[in-house]
Design a protein around this motif. Sequence first.
Motif, PDB file in Angstrom:
ATOM      1  N   ASN A 194      -4.944   7.971  -5.548  1.00  0.00           N
ATOM      2  CA  ASN A 194      -6.158   7.717  -4.753  1.00  0.00           C
ATOM      3  C   ASN A 194      -6.859   6.439  -5.187  1.00  0.00           C
ATOM      4  O   ASN A 194      -7.260   5.625  -4.357  1.00  0.00           O
ATOM      5  N   GLU A 195      -6.969   6.283  -6.502  1.00  0.00           N
ATOM      6  CA  GLU A 195      -7.625   5.076  -7.028  1.00  0.00           C
ATOM      7  C   GLU A 195      -6.875   3.814  -6.577  1.00  0.00           C
ATOM      8  O   GLU A 195      -7.487   2.839  -6.130  1.00  0.00           O
ATOM      9  N   LEU A 203      -4.817   3.511  -3.995  1.00  0.00           N
ATOM     10  CA  LEU A 203      -4.849   3.344  -2.532  1.00  0.00           C
ATOM     11  C   LEU A 203      -6.136   2.652  -2.107  1.00  0.00           C
ATOM     12  O   LEU A 203      -6.146   1.810  -1.212  1.00  0.00           O
ATOM     13  N   LYS A 204      -7.231   2.984  -2.807  1.00  0.00           N
ATOM     14  CA  LYS A 204      -8.513   2.326  -2.486  1.00  0.00           C
ATOM     15  C   LYS A 204      -8.407   0.829  -2.748  1.00  0.00           C
ATOM     16  O   LYS A 204      -8.878   0.012  -1.972  1.00  0.00           O
ATOM     17  N   LEU A 205      -7.754   0.481  -3.866  1.00  0.00           N
ATOM     18  CA  LEU A 205      -7.587  -0.951  -4.211  1.00  0.00           C
ATOM     19  C   LEU A 205      -6.789  -1.684  -3.142  1.00  0.00           C
ATOM     20  O   LEU A 205      -7.114  -2.802  -2.761  1.00  0.00           O
ATOM     21  N   SER A 206      -5.715  -1.043  -2.664  1.00  0.00           N
ATOM     22  CA  SER A 206      -4.848  -1.759  -1.728  1.00  0.00           C
ATOM     23  C   SER A 206      -5.363  -1.730  -0.300  1.00  0.00           C
ATOM     24  O   SER A 206      -4.807  -2.382   0.562  1.00  0.00           O
ATOM     25  N   ASP A 207      -6.438  -0.981  -0.075  1.00  0.00           N
ATOM     26  CA  ASP A 207      -7.011  -0.930   1.275  1.00  0.00           C
ATOM     27  C   ASP A 207      -8.008  -2.044   1.542  1.00  0.00           C
ATOM     28  O   ASP A 207      -8.460  -2.218   2.666  1.00  0.00           O
ATOM     29  N   VAL A 208      -8.397  -2.780   0.471  1.00  0.00           N
ATOM     30  CA  VAL A 208      -9.427  -3.813   0.673  1.00  0.00           C
ATOM     31  C   VAL A 208      -8.875  -5.015   1.427  1.00  0.00           C
ATOM     32  O   VAL A 208      -7.690  -5.259   1.423  1.00  0.00           O
ATOM     33  N   SER A 239       0.830  -1.205   0.000  1.00  0.00           N
ATOM     34  CA  SER A 239       0.000   0.000   0.000  1.00  0.00           C
ATOM     35  C   SER A 239       0.871   1.265   0.000  1.00  0.00           C
ATOM     36  O   SER A 239       0.617   2.215  -0.748  1.00  0.00           O
TER      37      SER A 239
END
Length: 350
Positions: A342-343, A345-350, A329
Amino acid sequence: MAVPLAEFCRQLPKVELHAHLNGSISSATMQTLLKRYKNRLEREGNETPQLWETTILKGEKRALADCFLMFKMIHTLVNDEESVRIVAHEVVREFADDGVVYLELRSTPRANPATGMTKHSYVQAILCGIDKALSECRTTMHVRLLLSIDRRQSVAEAMDTVELALAHVEQTPHHTRVVGIDLSGDPTVGDIPALLPVLHSAKERGLKLSLHVSEIPQRNEETALLLSVCPDRLGHGTFIHQEAGGSPELEERVLAMKTPIEVCLTSNVKGQTVSNYENHHLPLWHKRGHPIVICTDDKGVFSTTLSEEYAIAGETFFLSQEQLRQLASHAVEHIFEHDLKNELLKLSDV
Ligand code: IMP
Ligand code: ZN
């Protein structure tokens, strides 16, 4: 129940920031290229070459000089626009299959008058291969390109590469794939003081810079020069940390600059600049809170994948799955395409 480490690392959405195109060719693609090359030689009535070694298998090692010989052999096979397109297409597809969601490829523009390939058409062929792979991709993936300056190049050749990169940016201002410049090549050769103004110029004109530094011991003076350009990322940096044979001054300077280090575990071990995984410099920086990004360098030559590199880091340095997820991340913060952060970071936060 916890997912096994190898599967966890494969599923992890990853960013790859240090991958040389021609070092990333898989053995399957290499077979295709060899067949093409042999057919062409036969058509022209020339002798077919013997099979070359272009990959270092598991458990094997080579002198760094021999790794550079392998690149020379690979360049003989990737010698026209079509082969460059094939390679870019396959390499991007393979990174996508490995769970890479953002890839920064790098490659040294090469001309070959015998096949009509120019440095410009070389770059176009890479972009074409990338586009084809992305159009076939079942998952969302982003790819950007750095143009590499080889350390042994003249100032004029290096400047041509910067101009080529800037021309691409100008032609595609809103969707450019070329985002920066890499400095790479055999670390034992080249006139770095002469190339410094070229690197400065690239930076001043808006290109990002990732520079291979301190890949071999006793290059402190050269490393200090390269740091004076304020690179955006460092490749390897194997001998900067004082505990790895660098100096307290260089170590403190890099820590103060907060310049992320692209670490390539298997590349360093197989290329023998690091004696084994346990002695790698990754933890020296990690424990000081310095940004590091796990990368492959040359997944074809060193016979690895980005998932495997994460798993090796986890096993060798006793990192938990949560720590590996954080490393993946945090890598997003160091990509050269600011607008995608941002896009991703959202993916790696799941
Ligand atoms: P290409 O630029 O796509 O042709 O990729 C191969 C080139 O990347 C090699 O000829 C080197 O210049 C460079 N390269 C690959 N791995 C390394 C490395 O570990 N250190 C320095 N340069 C490297
Ligand atoms: Zn490299």
